[in-house]
Design a protein around this motif. Sequence first.
Motif, mmCIF file in Angstrom:
data_model
loop_
_atom_site.group_PDB
_atom_site.id
_atom_site.type_symbol
_atom_site.label_atom_id
_atom_site.label_comp_id
_atom_site.label_asym_id
_atom_site.label_seq_id
_atom_site.Cartn_x
_atom_site.Cartn_y
_atom_site.Cartn_z
ATOM 1 N N THR A 1 17.335 -6.541 10.490
ATOM 2 C CA THR A 1 16.407 -5.547 11.027
ATOM 3 C C THR A 1 16.872 -5.126 12.419
ATOM 4 O OG1 THR A 1 14.069 -5.054 11.494
ATOM 5 C CG2 THR A 1 14.847 -7.250 12.083
ATOM 6 N N ARG B 1 16.342 -5.962 19.323
ATOM 7 C CA ARG B 1 16.121 -6.880 18.196
ATOM 8 C C ARG B 1 17.097 -6.599 17.053
ATOM 9 N NH1 ARG B 1 13.367 -8.712 21.897
ATOM 10 N NH2 ARG B 1 11.330 -9.745 21.606
ATOM 11 N N GLU C 1 7.260 -12.799 15.041
ATOM 12 C CA GLU C 1 7.735 -12.534 16.402
ATOM 13 C C GLU C 1 7.542 -11.061 16.710
ATOM 14 O OE1 GLU C 1 9.513 -11.208 19.612
ATOM 15 O OE2 GLU C 1 10.766 -10.761 17.863
ATOM 16 N N GLU C 2 6.606 -10.763 17.593
ATOM 17 C CA GLU C 2 6.334 -9.384 17.985
ATOM 18 C C GLU C 2 5.985 -9.337 19.463
ATOM 19 O OE1 GLU C 2 2.703 -7.799 16.157
ATOM 20 O OE2 GLU C 2 2.309 -9.813 15.378
ATOM 21 N N ARG D 1 15.306 -2.379 15.831
ATOM 22 C CA ARG D 1 14.274 -1.426 16.243
ATOM 23 C C ARG D 1 14.815 -0.514 17.332
ATOM 24 N NH1 ARG D 1 9.968 -5.000 19.980
ATOM 25 N NH2 ARG D 1 11.411 -5.402 21.697
ATOM 26 N N THR E 1 19.082 -7.794 14.571
ATOM 27 C CA THR E 1 18.893 -9.119 13.994
ATOM 28 C C THR E 1 19.465 -9.196 12.581
ATOM 29 O OG1 THR E 1 16.818 -9.311 15.251
ATOM 30 C CG2 THR E 1 17.162 -10.873 13.453
ATOM 31 N N ASP F 1 6.571 -3.176 20.272
ATOM 32 C CA ASP F 1 6.579 -2.855 18.848
ATOM 33 C C ASP F 1 5.630 -1.711 18.507
ATOM 34 O OD1 ASP F 1 8.513 -4.697 17.793
ATOM 35 O OD2 ASP F 1 7.090 -6.308 18.167
ATOM 36 N N HIS G 1 11.159 0.870 13.384
ATOM 37 C CA HIS G 1 11.779 -0.329 12.831
ATOM 38 C C HIS G 1 12.412 -0.020 11.476
ATOM 39 C CE1 HIS G 1 9.367 -2.932 15.630
ATOM 40 N NE2 HIS G 1 8.505 -1.932 15.499
ATOM 41 N N ARG H 1 12.459 -11.625 12.264
ATOM 42 C CA ARG H 1 12.779 -11.903 13.663
ATOM 43 C C ARG H 1 12.374 -13.320 14.046
ATOM 44 N NH1 ARG H 1 10.588 -6.365 16.376
ATOM 45 N NH2 ARG H 1 9.449 -7.919 17.604
ATOM 46 N N TYR H 2 11.231 -13.775 13.556
ATOM 47 C CA TYR H 2 10.794 -15.145 13.829
ATOM 48 C C TYR H 2 11.793 -16.141 13.253
ATOM 49 C CZ TYR H 2 7.908 -19.365 13.748
ATOM 50 O OH TYR H 2 7.435 -20.649 13.911
ATOM 51 N N LEU I 1 15.132 -15.735 15.530
ATOM 52 C CA LEU I 1 14.995 -16.015 16.955
ATOM 53 C C LEU I 1 14.316 -17.352 17.248
ATOM 54 C CD1 LEU I 1 13.959 -12.439 18.149
ATOM 55 C CD2 LEU I 1 16.231 -13.482 18.245
ATOM 56 N N TYR J 1 8.681 -8.734 11.497
ATOM 57 C CA TYR J 1 8.323 -9.788 12.436
ATOM 58 C C TYR J 1 8.642 -11.175 11.877
ATOM 59 C CZ TYR J 1 5.608 -5.862 14.310
ATOM 60 O OH TYR J 1 5.218 -4.629 14.789
#
Length: 248
Positions: A77, A120, A53-54, A79, A122, A58, A63, A30-31, A34, A27
């Motif tokens: 990452t 995601r 970021e979730e 998912r 990423t 999730d 993941h 991703r934060y 994104l 997370y």
Amino acid sequence: MNDIYTAFNEFFELVMADSEELLKEVYRLRYQVLCIEERLPGFDSSRYPYGLEEDEYDRHSSHILLRHRSSDSFIGTVRLILQDPLDPGKPFPIELHAQIDSDIVDINHLPRQHVAEISRFTIVGQFSKRRAQYASVDAELRTKGITNRRRFPSICVALIVGIVRMCAKHNISHWLSVMDPALNRLLSCYGSDLHPIGPLIDYHGIRRPYYIKLVDVLDRMYENHREIWELVTDYGRIFSLPMNDVKK
């Protein structure tokens, strides 16, 4: 053993995010990509006060994290959104946000327990705080003499390896995704692109719905990108689903 396989195992490690601590790493990454790098629209950092970021998917997703060995940093990452065990009929995001051509694929007739939506996808970008670490991968490969045709082709390929490993773990045989067509074109360079199943939509940017059977991806890789196939399947050992089941 092929050079791509050797390079991957020397420079990267895939880590299943199967603990609370590792999920927080997912997370956080991703934060970073994104919300801080703003690589996709629609991710306002103010919505994530803890820097994580979730979302609601999730809870029933698998993941994986990509670790760069020499810097000991997570740089990617992805998912797989799985069928929700608490609500087996819960729609995948693609069903809520995209227009799907049922003449191409009827999602309602797919075996939902074997379906996953890739989401995601990423990778830490060149403007992130880890820019030097991310860029150093190619430099290391060149130092080891793995250049041109033989060097590791793309960090995207490393995440594809992760996707296939998660599919083996969760008995997944059908892929869905909503992605930027440019990413799908990039994946086509390694035999892992999906088939478009609907028109372009505005969903975190201009994106399109896609679908494919995993067996078709693996068959295409085997025929046209043998070194990539050897990597993603660990020479046929990683993916353990019976092929007859996958083809259904």
